[in-house]
Every structure is written in C-alpha cells, then in structure tokens.
Scaffold this motif. Structure first.
Motif, PDB file in Angstrom:
ATOM      1  N   GLY A  80       0.920  -1.276   0.092  1.00 14.91           N
ATOM      2  CA  GLY A  80      -0.139   0.082   0.029  1.00 14.91           C
ATOM      3  C   GLY A  80       0.788   1.283   0.080  1.00 14.91           C
ATOM      4  O   GLY A  80       2.285   0.966   0.287  1.00 14.91           O
ATOM      5  N   HIS A  95       4.737  -0.471  10.704  1.00 11.41           N
ATOM      6  CA  HIS A  95       4.166  -0.866   9.373  1.00 11.41           C
ATOM      7  C   HIS A  95       5.391  -0.998   8.545  1.00 11.41           C
ATOM      8  O   HIS A  95       5.563   0.023   7.601  1.00 11.41           O
ATOM      9  N   SER A 150     -12.095   7.828  -0.299  1.00 10.26           N
ATOM     10  CA  SER A 150     -11.933   6.630   0.611  1.00 10.26           C
ATOM     11  C   SER A 150     -10.484   6.275   0.603  1.00 10.26           C
ATOM     12  O   SER A 150      -9.684   6.268  -0.269  1.00 10.26           O
ATOM     13  N   SER A 160      -7.165   3.951   1.434  1.00  7.22           N
ATOM     14  CA  SER A 160      -6.836   2.540   1.797  1.00  7.22           C
ATOM     15  C   SER A 160      -6.533   2.357   3.379  1.00  7.22           C
ATOM     16  O   SER A 160      -6.307   3.235   4.330  1.00  7.22           O
ATOM     17  N   SER A 161      -6.191   0.906   3.620  1.00  8.04           N
ATOM     18  CA  SER A 161      -5.850   0.671   5.059  1.00  8.04           C
ATOM     19  C   SER A 161      -4.689   1.524   5.450  1.00  8.04           C
ATOM     20  O   SER A 161      -4.589   1.876   6.667  1.00  8.04           O
ATOM     21  N   LEU A 162      -3.536   1.302   4.693  1.00 12.34           N
ATOM     22  CA  LEU A 162      -2.341   2.006   5.204  1.00 12.34           C
ATOM     23  C   LEU A 162      -2.535   3.479   5.338  1.00 12.34           C
ATOM     24  O   LEU A 162      -1.995   4.163   6.402  1.00 12.34           O
ATOM     25  N   GLN A 163      -3.251   3.870   4.498  1.00  8.75           N
ATOM     26  CA  GLN A 163      -3.452   5.514   4.357  1.00  8.75           C
ATOM     27  C   GLN A 163      -4.179   5.967   5.787  1.00  8.75           C
ATOM     28  O   GLN A 163      -4.055   6.978   6.410  1.00  8.75           O
ATOM     29  N   ALA A 164      -5.423   5.195   6.041  1.00 11.94           N
ATOM     30  CA  ALA A 164      -6.117   5.498   7.328  1.00 11.94           C
ATOM     31  C   ALA A 164      -5.316   5.219   8.415  1.00 11.94           C
ATOM     32  O   ALA A 164      -5.459   5.922   9.605  1.00 11.94           O
ATOM     33  N   GLN A 165      -4.299   4.104   8.525  1.00 12.92           N
ATOM     34  CA  GLN A 165      -3.461   3.922   9.640  1.00 12.92           C
ATOM     35  C   GLN A 165      -2.532   4.919   9.897  1.00 12.92           C
ATOM     36  O   GLN A 165      -2.315   5.412  11.154  1.00 12.92           O
TER      37      GLN A 165
END
Length: 311
Positions: free
Chosen positions: A96, A122, A284, A286-291
């Motif tokens: 990601g 990460h 929207s 991605s998981s990485l961006q949100a984290q």
C-alpha cells in the motif's frame, strides 16, 4: 454517449480554463494553439447542449450550469488520478502507499521522525511526502495528487470540499544568535519594533500568521531586513548575526539544544500557529492511509510530536 466521448484530456483542459479563466493562458501552459483549446470547449458545449462560459471583461467565467459541469469534471479527474496511483502501486507489488502533502516546517522537522516511527510498526508499503506551501497542499489534496495534507492554514484560505481537523498547535518563538550580546534574556513588545528581523516573504501563510499575531499585541511595524522562503535559510541568517526571527519551535529544537541559537523570551506575547490534517471530503482511504492518519492523530493527542513536547 457523451461520457464515452468526453476524454479525460478534454475534461482536464476544461477544468484548467475554469481555473485560469482564459483560453490564452491555458494554451500557453499546455503549449498548444489556442484553437485547440477552443475546440475542446466547443465539443463539450455541443455535446451537452448548454453554454458553459460567459464573458466578463477579458475573463471567461462559468455559467450556473457550467459550475455544475466543473464540479462533475473535477471529481472525475480527482478519482482517476487516485485510481491510477493505487493501480500503479498494486502492479509494483506494494502493500500500500500514502502520498502526503505538507508545508515546509512540518515536513522538514516533524514528519520525518513520526513517519519513521510509523514505518517501524508498518514495514510494508511506502510513504511519499511532497513539500511545499499550504496553497499547494490544499490544491494537491483537492485534485487527488496527494491522499491528505498536514499544514498550517490561513483562516482566509479556501477549504471548500475539504475536511480540516486540528492536529496540534505550534508556537512561534523569538531566536537570536547564541553570542548576540546586544539582547538580554527577554524583550518587551515596545522593543520588538526596533529589532532587525529575518522573516519569510509576505505571501507565505507563516508570515501572515506572524504579522497577525503581532498586530493583535499592538505591534504593527517592524524592521524586516531579510526574507527567506524556508525556515532553514532564516535560521542560518540568524546564526550569522543578521538579526532575530520568529520561527516555529519545532524548527529550532536542535539549535537551541546545541547552543547554536538562543531563545529570547517575549512576555505577554503568545504567537500560536495551528497545524491541520486536511483531506478531501468523501475520499476513500486505503488501510495504510487510514492507519497513517490515525497514527498522526494519536501522536498529536498524546503530545508525542517530536521537538514540540520533547524527545
């Protein structure tokens, strides 16, 4: 039928004309002949059956329906750019990625330590940081070039279509050369007007925040001798005795600790500059961006911002 014929290139040219309000300026920027730009606009108007622009002096301004088409076209371009980046990362086999836009002080002195700590937790994926002024940050977030931004903002800044949330508050502190014997440990508001200053250019948000803060304390005139567009240059000039400067506390943490600069107290003067997280409304992540965004929020809330609350 219209959507299949309205290529992304045509929409990008249309949006550029909306923003620059001139066919000539768009032709110059795109390095094409003016009739090419005009033909793209006529194509859109013919296919839609509406008038998108009207003349206002030498400017082209959007009609009411043109404004609706502009929003639609802008959304398509933004989503396309985001999808292209995400697909490119998927092809390259990355876990990601996050592309972040940040203003200069934040990007130079805060984000490196924070993003290094995030990467330790990460190890997969990638983070790219684009460093520029707050105007670029909001523009890059709005058009999908970047996923989110971290920056200071002028209260008058256009944030339409963006979510803006406070992360932390920076403090502008007055610094002088460590061996500058002409200054004591503190200065009064009355003395500030007589000091030789180094500052950022007037068109920068950081300079406007500085001027607004001083004006609120009755300081309306100063002797600004040198102007630099980056805090690193300002600090170098101060170290060489060119004058004093108000700089963000995070940018001088190392110099103060190593005895290269000296902080001058300014009793009664509080110059606070908020730092914001900015992202496009409805995007929207991605998981990485949100984290990564949650990591920044947690670090700020837990007073873990490097150099602002100590190492």
């Amino acid at each position: 039928m219209f959507a299949s014929q309205a290529t992304l290139h045509k929409l990008e040219i249309f949006c550029m004309v909306c923003e620059l309000q001139s066919v000539t300026r768009v032709a110059d920027r795109m390095m094409v002949a003016q009739p090419v730009v005009t033909a793209h606009l006529r194509f859109l108007e013919d296919k839609l059956g509406v008038k998108l622009f009207q003349r206002s002096g030498r400017r082209l301004v959007l009609t009411e329906v043109g404004q609706r088409v502009y929003k639609w076209a802008s959304d398509i371009i933004t989503h396309t750019h985001e999808l292209e980046r995400e697909l490119g990362n998927a092809v390259e086999g990355e876990f990601g990625s996050a592309v972040v836009a940040a203003s200069m002080t934040v990007a130079s002195y805060v984000l490196p330590a924070l993003f290094t700590a995030f990467r330790q937790q990460h190890p997969d994926g990638g983070i790219t940081v684009h460093v520029s002024n707050p105007q670029f940050v909001t523009a890059a977030v709005r058009d999908g070039t970047c996923d989110f931004g971290v920056c200071i903002l002028d209260p008058r800044h256009d944030v339409d279509g963006l979510n803006v949330e406070l992360l932390w508050t920076e403090q502008l502190v007055l610094v002088a050369a460590f061996d500058d014997a002409s200054l004591g440990a503190e200065v009064t508001p009355q003395q500030i007007a007589d000091l030789p200053f180094i500052s950022s250019p007037r068109n920068q948000v950081r300079r406007e925040a500085e001027e607004d803060g001083l004006r609120a304390h009755g300081i309306t005139h100063r002797r600004v001798l040198l102007e630099f567009g980056h805090p690193e240059a300002m600090k170098q000039a101060v170290r060489r005795g060119a004058g004093v400067a108000f700089v963000m506390e995070t940018s001088v943490h190392d110099e103060l600790r190593r005895g290269l600069l000296r902080r001058i107290a300014t009793p009664g003067i509080d110059l606070s500059v908020p730092v914001f997280l900015v992202h496009r409304r409805g995007k929207s992540f991605s998981s990485l961006q949100a984290q990564l965004m949650d990591f920044l929020r947690t670090a700020a809330a837990g007073e873990q911002v490097p150099a602002l609350h100590g190492d």
